[in-house]
Write a protein that holds these residues in place. Structure first.
Motif, PDB file in Angstrom:
ATOM      1  N   ALA A 213      14.223  20.561  34.928  1.00 34.57           N
ATOM      2  CA  ALA A 213      12.869  20.044  35.106  1.00 34.57           C
ATOM      3  C   ALA A 213      12.271  20.503  36.432  1.00 34.57           C
ATOM      4  N   VAL A 214      13.076  20.479  37.502  1.00 33.83           N
ATOM      5  CA  VAL A 214      12.590  20.931  38.803  1.00 33.83           C
ATOM      6  C   VAL A 214      12.366  22.440  38.797  1.00 33.83           C
ATOM      7  N   ARG A 218       8.567  20.700  38.086  1.00 38.58           N
ATOM      8  CA  ARG A 218       8.471  19.313  38.500  1.00 38.58           C
ATOM      9  C   ARG A 218       8.787  19.208  39.988  1.00 38.58           C
TER      10      ARG A 218
END
Length: 412
Positions: A213-214, A218
Motif C-alpha cells: 500500500a505504501v 499511500r
C-alpha cells in the motif's frame, strides 16, 4: 418490416455480441500491466501500528536496516534496497518482524524482479552445499501482488543475521512489478505462562499488504525508531552511585568489585561489570554494560536483547543439590527502548536466593541489572520498582557520557 431486413438486424446483433465476448476473452488472456514503482520508501514507515500491535507488540521499536544503496551500474543502478526490523515482548514470548524492500531500476526492471523472486529465499543466505533448508516447504500465496510465495525455514536466511541463527522463521516473498518485498517473522515462547505462537502467515501477509500500500502511494506510517548511540563512563561502577546502591542494601557496609568479570570496560563489544554486595552476603546488586557498534544497518543489539532475555528465562541445568526455578517473565514498560524482567528462585545447599534480572536495551547499549536476596525479601513489585529506579539512574549516566562512535561498523 420485411423478414429479410429483420434477419440482417438479428445477425448483426449476434456478431456484435460475439465480437464483444472475443474482445473480453482476449482482454482476460492479456497479462495485466506491471507496476513500475518510481520511489523507494523508508522501510520503517511501511508497516502500520495496527499490524505491529497485533503481531509484535505495542511497544515495538523500529531498527533501520542497511542504508539505501544503489548497486550495479553507476549510470542508473540496478536496484535500491531498504530494510527494517521490529522486536517486542508479549509476556514470555519474543517476537521479531523483518521487512526488506528491493526496487529494480533498468529497462529490464520487471524481468530482474521476476528473477529475484524466483531465486528467493535461497539466494539470501550461504548454506553448506548451496542447499536452502526450505526445499519442499515453499507454497504459492494467491491474491498478493503479482507473485507471492511463503516458506518455513529451519534456519532463517532472510533475517539480517543470515545463517548464524538457529531459530526457525516464517518467510513471505512478494513481487509487485519491479519491486520484491521480503517479510520474515519469528515468535518464540519461553518461561512460565508462555503463549502460543500467533498466526505466522497472517503476520507476514498483513505486513506485506501494508508495504504494498505504501509502495502504491499511500502515506507512510509513523515509526518509533530506537534511541541513538550512548557512551560509557570511565569506570563501570559509576553507573550506579553508591548512595543509590546503599538505599537498596541498607543496614550493612556496602563493598563493590569493579573487576568482577575480569573484562575490559567499554567502549568495546565486551561486557564490563560491577558488583555491590553486603559484607554478610545477604544481598547484592550487579550491573553489566555492553556497547554494540550501531552503524546503520546493525540489528545485533536487537537480537542480543532477545537472546539474553531468553537465556535468563531458561537458566542452565544446575549442579548437584542445586535448583533454579523461573517464577515470572514479563516486559517492563517505560525503561529504555525495550526491557524485560525475570524473577527466579535459586537454591543451593538449603539456601534460597531470590533473583531479579532486569535486562534493558537502548540504542547501541544493553544493560543487565541483577538484584539477589538470600532469605526473606520484599515483594516482587517492590523489588522491580527498585530495579527500575536504578535503571533510570544508569540511563542518566549513559546519556551524559561521551557517545561512542566506532570507526568501523558491522557488515550484515
Amino acid at each position: 418490416m420485411s423478414p429479410r431486413p429483420r434477419t440482417v438486424l438479428f445477425a448483426s446483433l449476434v456478431l456484435g455480441v460475439v465480437a464483444g465476448l472475443v474482445a473480453a476473452l482476449l482482454g482476460a488472456m492479456r497479462p495485466a500491466p506491471q507496476h513500475e514503482y518510481a520511489s523507494l520508501p523508508g522501510a520503517c514507515t511501511t508497516v502500520s501500528g495496527a499490524t505491529l500491535d497485533t503481531y509484535v507488540s505495542g511497544a515495538a521499536r523500529a531498527v533501520v536496516g542497511a542504508a539505501r544503496a544503489v548497486v550495479g551500474q553507476p549510470t542508473g543502478g540496478r536496484h535500491e534496497q531498504e530494510s527494517c526490523s521490529w522486536s517486542g515482548l508479549v509476556g514470555a514470548q519474543a517476537r521479531f518482524l523483518y521487512v526488506r524492500i528491493t526496487v529494480y531500476r533498468s529497462a529490464t526492471a520487471v524481468t530482474d524482479a521476476r528473477a529475484a523472486f524466483a531465486a528467493a529465499p535461497s539466494s539470501d543466505g550461504v548454506w553448506s552445499g548451496g542447499v536452502c533448508p526450505c526445499r519442499g516447504r515453499t507454497q504459492a500465496v494467491p491474491d498478493l501482488g503479482d507473485q507471492a510465495k511463503t516458506t518455513f525455514l529451519s534456519a532463517d536466511v532472510d533475517l539480517p543475521v543470515g545463517a548464524t541463527t538457529e531459530t526457525a522463521a516464517y518467510v513471505l516473498v512478494v513481487r509487485s512489478g519491479n519491486a520484491v518485498v521480503n517479510v520474515a517473522y519469528h515468535a518464540a515462547s519461553y518461561g512460565p505462562g508462555a503463549a502460543a505462537v500467533p498466526g505466522q502467515r497472517a503476520a507476514t501477509t498483513a505486513a506485506a499488504r501494508d508495504v504494498l500500500a505504501v509502495l502504491g502511494g499511500r502515506p507512510g506510517f509513523p515509526a518509533k525508531v530506537v534511541s541513538g548511540r550512548y557512551g560509557a563512563p570511565g569506570d563501570t561502577c559509576q553507573l550506579i552511585p553508591s548512595t543509590v546502591v546503599a538505599r537498596y542494601l541498607p543496614g550493612k557496609v556496602v563493598s563493590w568489585n569493579p573487576d568482577w568479570s575480569g573484562t575490559a570496560p567499554p567502549p568495546s563489544t565486551d561486557t564490563a561489570t560491577c558488583r555491590w554486595y553486603q559484607k554478610s552476603g545477604i544481598a547484592s546488586v550487579a550491573v553489566s554494560l555492553s556497547l554494540i557498534p550501531f552503524a546503520g544497518g546493525t540489528t545485533q543489539d536487537q537480537e542480543q536483547f532477545q537472546t539474553d532475555v531468553q537465556a535468563a528465562a531458561q537458566p542452565g541445568i544446575p549442579g548437584p543439590g542445586q535448583q533454579s526455578v523461573v517464577e515470572q517473565v514479563a516486559p517492563v514498560a517505560g525503561v529504555a527502548d525495550q526491557a524485560a524482567v525475570v524473577f527466579r528462585l535459586d537454591s543451593a545447599d538449603g539456601v534460597t536466593t531470590r533473583v531479579l534480572d532486569l535486562i534493558f536495551w537502548a540504542g547501541d547499549t544493553e544493560v543487565g541489572l541483577n538484584l539477589s536476596y538470600q532469605g526473606p525479601a520484599a515483594p516482587p513489585a517492590v523489588r522491580l520498582a527498585r530495579a527500575v529506579a536504578m535503571a533510570h539512574s544508569i540511563l542518566g549516566v549513559l546519556a551524559r557520557a561521551k557517545p561512542w562512535g566506532p570507526s568501523m561498523g558491522i557488515d550484515i
